[in-house]
Design an enzyme around this catalytic site. Structure first.
Site, PDB file in Angstrom:
ATOM      1  N   THR A  30       0.850  -1.191   0.000  1.00  0.00           N
ATOM      2  CA  THR A  30       0.000   0.000   0.000  1.00  0.00           C
ATOM      3  C   THR A  30       0.886   1.240   0.000  1.00  0.00           C
ATOM      4  O   THR A  30       1.946   1.242   0.632  1.00  0.00           O
ATOM      5  CB  THR A  30      -0.891  -0.008   1.265  1.00  0.00           C
ATOM      6  OG1 THR A  30      -1.760  -1.136   1.181  1.00  0.00           O
ATOM      7  CG2 THR A  30      -1.725   1.264   1.382  1.00  0.00           C
ATOM      8  N   GLY A  31       0.431   2.277  -0.694  1.00  0.00           N
ATOM      9  CA  GLY A  31       1.158   3.546  -0.663  1.00  0.00           C
ATOM     10  C   GLY A  31       1.507   4.028  -2.055  1.00  0.00           C
ATOM     11  O   GLY A  31       1.226   3.363  -3.060  1.00  0.00           O
ATOM     12  N   SER A  32       2.174   5.188  -2.076  1.00  0.00           N
ATOM     13  CA  SER A  32       2.427   5.844  -3.354  1.00  0.00           C
ATOM     14  C   SER A  32       3.541   5.165  -4.153  1.00  0.00           C
ATOM     15  O   SER A  32       3.665   5.410  -5.355  1.00  0.00           O
ATOM     16  CB  SER A  32       2.762   7.319  -3.111  1.00  0.00           C
ATOM     17  OG  SER A  32       3.866   7.432  -2.240  1.00  0.00           O
ATOM     18  N   THR A  33       4.366   4.331  -3.511  1.00  0.00           N
ATOM     19  CA  THR A  33       5.405   3.588  -4.255  1.00  0.00           C
ATOM     20  C   THR A  33       4.832   2.262  -4.752  1.00  0.00           C
ATOM     21  O   THR A  33       5.012   1.900  -5.933  1.00  0.00           O
ATOM     22  CB  THR A  33       6.650   3.360  -3.368  1.00  0.00           C
ATOM     23  OG1 THR A  33       6.936   4.560  -2.633  1.00  0.00           O
ATOM     24  CG2 THR A  33       7.858   3.002  -4.214  1.00  0.00           C
ATOM     25  N   ASP A  85       6.168  -4.003  -1.081  1.00  0.00           N
ATOM     26  CA  ASP A  85       5.530  -2.969  -0.278  1.00  0.00           C
ATOM     27  C   ASP A  85       6.510  -1.831  -0.019  1.00  0.00           C
ATOM     28  O   ASP A  85       7.733  -2.021  -0.081  1.00  0.00           O
ATOM     29  CB  ASP A  85       5.054  -3.586   1.054  1.00  0.00           C
ATOM     30  CG  ASP A  85       3.941  -2.783   1.710  1.00  0.00           C
ATOM     31  OD1 ASP A  85       3.629  -1.677   1.234  1.00  0.00           O
ATOM     32  OD2 ASP A  85       3.376  -3.279   2.706  1.00  0.00           O
ATOM     33  N   GLY A  86       5.983  -0.671   0.296  1.00  0.00           N
ATOM     34  CA  GLY A  86       6.812   0.478   0.657  1.00  0.00           C
ATOM     35  C   GLY A  86       7.178   0.442   2.130  1.00  0.00           C
ATOM     36  O   GLY A  86       6.841  -0.492   2.855  1.00  0.00           O
ATOM     37  N   ALA A  87       7.868   1.482   2.574  1.00  0.00           N
ATOM     38  CA  ALA A  87       8.211   1.614   4.000  1.00  0.00           C
ATOM     39  C   ALA A  87       8.451   3.089   4.288  1.00  0.00           C
ATOM     40  O   ALA A  87       8.699   3.890   3.380  1.00  0.00           O
ATOM     41  CB  ALA A  87       9.454   0.800   4.340  1.00  0.00           C
ATOM     42  N   GLU A 107      -0.722  -5.077   6.277  1.00  0.00           N
ATOM     43  CA  GLU A 107       0.631  -5.207   5.703  1.00  0.00           C
ATOM     44  C   GLU A 107       1.479  -6.169   6.541  1.00  0.00           C
ATOM     45  O   GLU A 107       2.250  -6.962   5.995  1.00  0.00           O
ATOM     46  CB  GLU A 107       1.313  -3.835   5.647  1.00  0.00           C
ATOM     47  CG  GLU A 107       0.716  -2.916   4.601  1.00  0.00           C
ATOM     48  CD  GLU A 107       1.288  -1.513   4.642  1.00  0.00           C
ATOM     49  OE1 GLU A 107       1.293  -0.857   3.586  1.00  0.00           O
ATOM     50  OE2 GLU A 107       1.701  -1.052   5.715  1.00  0.00           O
ATOM     51  N   LYS A 125      14.628   7.092   2.797  1.00  0.00           N
ATOM     52  CA  LYS A 125      13.989   6.257   3.826  1.00  0.00           C
ATOM     53  C   LYS A 125      15.016   5.402   4.599  1.00  0.00           C
ATOM     54  O   LYS A 125      14.662   4.748   5.566  1.00  0.00           O
ATOM     55  CB  LYS A 125      12.963   5.326   3.170  1.00  0.00           C
ATOM     56  CG  LYS A 125      11.933   6.057   2.285  1.00  0.00           C
ATOM     57  CD  LYS A 125      10.651   6.301   2.992  1.00  0.00           C
ATOM     58  CE  LYS A 125       9.586   6.966   2.180  1.00  0.00           C
ATOM     59  NZ  LYS A 125       8.683   6.060   1.501  1.00  0.00           N
TER      60      LYS A 125
HETATM   61  C1  5RP Z   1       1.252   2.180   4.409  1.00  0.00           C
HETATM   62  C2  5RP Z   1       2.709   1.999   4.429  1.00  0.00           C
HETATM   63  C3  5RP Z   1       3.470   2.469   3.233  1.00  0.00           C
HETATM   64  O1  5RP Z   1       4.094   1.370   2.681  1.00  0.00           O
HETATM   65  C4  5RP Z   1       4.470   3.489   3.667  1.00  0.00           C
HETATM   66  O2  5RP Z   1       3.766   4.517   4.324  1.00  0.00           O
HETATM   67  C5  5RP Z   1       5.245   4.038   2.472  1.00  0.00           C
HETATM   68  O3  5RP Z   1       4.366   4.717   1.632  1.00  0.00           O
HETATM   69  P1  5RP Z   1       4.894   5.563   0.396  1.00  0.00           P
HETATM   70  O4  5RP Z   1       5.404   4.578  -0.599  1.00  0.00           O
HETATM   71  O5  5RP Z   1       3.660   6.315  -0.053  1.00  0.00           O
HETATM   72  O6  5RP Z   1       5.955   6.488   0.902  1.00  0.00           O
HETATM   73  O7  5RP Z   1       3.290   1.476   5.337  1.00  0.00           O
HETATM   74  O8  5RP Z   1       0.677   1.749   5.611  1.00  0.00           O
END
Ligand code: 5RP
Length: 229
Positions: A30-33, A85-87, A107, A125
């Site tokens: 989930t998230g923008s990445t 997934d992102g972080a 997640e 990050k």
């Molecule tokens: C969502 C998350 C996302 O993976 C994390 O916030 C990174 O998001 P983005 O890729 O938008 O920076 O943990 O619960």
């Protein structure tokens, strides 16, 4: 070469999709990445890639349906081949803080049963210690709000309830999020256990020993980091 944040997210998000192969059960982050991974997987499915996916949020589920990725329930595939997934923070051991997007509970469930958990992020990050750049999100049951506020406050520098305008942010699971601020987290393993022992806490955003690798953008190119063994 310096990329814009969106270009960096696209680069790592699409690179991670290359690790997805026919027949795999795939966890969708989930998230923008992760957005760019899901879009790329949609293109690959249109070109014949045969996968079934398990999304980690309602937003990722909606996007996956829109781009035509077949979905399946975790109850039918409780072991996942690969999750991307992102972080929000990544330390040198590939321990993470996640959950600024509010999806940490699903997640973490998905990460815990994934054979490969690939994290995608830009270099900003990467941190020497967790808790230096991002707050630590803690998902709590609304009934336990006051109890959790009282218990968590002395454990951090600052504690904020996550809000959307004037209303509490509500997760996909109907819960609230408390964001804990630190100068740095000295002992993430101990903190994770302490937090999850508090009645009312459902889960926290510390992902310890769950990521197997990270695909990170740095000055326009890609670095792949493996969890130290
Ligand atoms: C969502 C998350 C996302 O993976 C994390 O916030 C990174 O998001 P983005 O890729 O938008 O920076 O943990 O619960």
């Amino acid at each position: 070469m310096t990329l814009t944040p969106e270009q960096a997210k696209k680069l790592v998000g699409e690179k991670a999709a290359e690790f997805v192969k026919d027949g795999m059960i795939v966890g969708l982050g989930t998230g923008s990445t992760a957005y760019y991974t899901i879009n790329k997987l949609g293109e690959m499915v249109a070109d014949g890639l045969d996968i079934k996916a398990i999304p980690t949020s309602k937003a990722s589920e909606k996007q996956a349906i829109e781009v035509g990725i077949p979905l399946v329930g975790l109850e039918f595939h409780p072991v996942i081949d690969i999750t991307i997934d992102g972080a929000d923070e990544i330390d040198p051991d590939l321990n993470l803080i996640k959950g600024l997007g509010g999806a940490l509970l699903r997640e973490k469930i998905v990460a815990a049963v994934s054979k490969q958990e690939i994290i995608i992020a830009d270099e900003r990050k990467l941190v020497p210690h967790l808790g230096t750049r991002s707050p630590l999100p803690v998902e709590i049951i609304p009934f336990g709000l006051e109890v959790c506020l009282t218990k968590l406050k002395p454990m951090c520098k600052d504690l904020k309830m996550r809000m959307v305008d004037t209303m509490p942010f509500v997760t996909d699971n109907g819960n609230y999020i408390l964001d804990m601020y630190f100068d740095k987290i000295d002992d993430p393993v101990k903190l994770e256990t302490s937090l999850n022992n508090i009645p009312g806490v459902v889960e926290n955003g510390l992902f310890i020993g769950l990521a197997t690798s990270a695909i990170v953008e740095s000055e326009g190119s890609i670095k792949i980091l493996q969890r130290p063994t």
